[in-house]
Write a protein that holds these residues in place. Structure first.
Motif, mmCIF file in Angstrom:
data_model
loop_
_atom_site.group_PDB
_atom_site.id
_atom_site.type_symbol
_atom_site.label_atom_id
_atom_site.label_comp_id
_atom_site.label_asym_id
_atom_site.label_seq_id
_atom_site.Cartn_x
_atom_site.Cartn_y
_atom_site.Cartn_z
ATOM 1 N N VAL A 39 0.832 -1.208 0.000
ATOM 2 C CA VAL A 39 0.000 0.000 0.000
ATOM 3 C C VAL A 39 0.864 1.254 0.000
ATOM 4 O O VAL A 39 0.626 2.183 -0.796
ATOM 5 N N ARG A 43 0.846 4.084 -2.891
ATOM 6 C CA ARG A 43 0.518 5.479 -2.584
ATOM 7 C C ARG A 43 1.674 6.418 -2.903
ATOM 8 O O ARG A 43 1.463 7.587 -3.234
ATOM 9 N N LEU A 51 -4.709 7.279 -8.658
ATOM 10 C CA LEU A 51 -4.832 6.176 -7.709
ATOM 11 C C LEU A 51 -6.294 5.782 -7.581
ATOM 12 O O LEU A 51 -7.152 6.613 -7.283
ATOM 13 N N GLN A 53 -9.033 3.257 -5.698
ATOM 14 C CA GLN A 53 -9.407 2.214 -4.750
ATOM 15 C C GLN A 53 -10.678 1.584 -5.278
ATOM 16 O O GLN A 53 -11.732 2.207 -5.325
ATOM 17 N N LEU A 67 -6.232 -1.623 -4.409
ATOM 18 C CA LEU A 67 -5.716 -0.427 -5.061
ATOM 19 C C LEU A 67 -5.165 -0.740 -6.449
ATOM 20 O O LEU A 67 -4.568 -1.796 -6.675
#
Length: 307
Positions: A39, A43, A51, A53, A67
């Motif tokens: 993660v 990120r 990005l 989700q 993700l």
């Protein structure tokens, strides 16, 4: 030859019930961190990608967000390519190969392609170093409507939501010694059948789609990976993992029929990579770079055919 060693859970000729699945789940343990290793790495790329989700696993939604990275300069007129990893969470170079490509090479291709990179489809499997999800379901046999695996269903919803036709899908995997030491014996026990030992290929190979094999596409990736690590030879029967060799380093599976990740769409160009991190002739970094080489070679081939 049939191996008579009993798996510690279940009984021969009797598929697992819910209690046995629960016992199997209780035998697993967290061995690494999805948050810190995956993660955070995803990120860290948020300033270079969009990005996304696309869900969270109900087992622990805060711990296991799903993700993906969407390349900049997205345009409906560009061909779209999906790069996925970690469908089997224990297969480390699938995850870290996808992340390495996103960090180091995506800028070479984002002007020519729309790229969706989903580095870790199965985060619980990543943390427990496991092939299955907590319900003893293999996500890589679950890419079909009304999927029993929420990991697979979530990725299919993501691709459907983009409203694009994929030109290609490259799904990054590994074959490891634990396939024979743990995962295939567990599979036999789960299904109530005898475990018949197999042979782990020493080296990199590809699994194409028997309905659309695209041998030149596969050959381009093999040629590129050969510069990074060795290619798996066939066994004495001319097979790799029980399937006939189609060309050096390439076998084919019916991806849709088997519910494989590579068969989730109607993309004309699909492949599943397999590296062997337990080989005495390969390092973990070589395995990551082999994944990157395969992705880049696939995109180079597609770019040349689109011109």
């Amino acid at each position: 030859m049939i191996d008579s060693r009993p798996y510690p859970i279940g009984r021969l000729h009797t598929p697992w019930n819910d209690a046995e699945k629960a016992a199997w789940r209780a035998s697993t343990r967290i061995q690494r961190s999805y948050q810190s290793e995956v993660v955070n790495a995803i990120r860290a790329l948020a300033d270079r990608f969009e990005l996304l989700q696309y869900g969270a696993l109900s087992y622990d939604p805060e711990r296991y967000p799903l993700l993906a990275l969407k390349s900049p300069g997205w345009h409906q007129d560009k061909p779209t390519v999906l790069i996925s990893g970690g469908v089997h969470g224990y297969e480390s170079s699938g995850v870290h190969g996808a992340l390495t490509f996103a960090r180091e090479r995506v800028q070479d291709y984002q002007d020519r392609f729309n790229l969706i990179i989903a580095p870790c489809i199965s985060p619980w499997g990543y943390e427990t170093i496991n092939r299955w999800n907590p319900n003893a379901v293999d996500p890589n046999r679950s890419f079909y409507p009304n999927s029993p695996a929420q990991e697979s269903a979530a990725l299919m919803r993501l691709i459907e939501s983009l409203q694009v036709e994929l030109l290609a899908h490259i799904d990054l995997h590994e074959t490891t010694d634990t396939d024979e030491l743990e995962f295939r014996p567990a599979l036999a026990a789960r299904d109530g059948v005898e475990y018949v030992p197999g042979i782990i290929p020493d080296g990199f190979y590809l699994v194409g789609d028997s309905d659309k094999p695209e041998p030149e596409f596969q050959a381009a990736m093999i040629a590129a990976v050969r510069q990074v690590t060795h290619i798996a030879p066939a066994d004495d029967q001319g097979n790799i993992i029980g399937s006939p060799l189609q060309q050096p380093g390439v076998i084919n599976y019916p991806t849709k029929k088997l519910g494989l990740c590579a068969g989730l769409s109607d993309a004309p160009f699909v492949t599943t990579t397999e590296v062997y991190p337990d080989s005495p002739s390969a390092t973990a970094e070589q395995c990551n770079q082999a994944q990157v080489a395969a992705v880049c070679a696939a995109l180079d081939y597609l770019n040349a055919t689109e011109e």
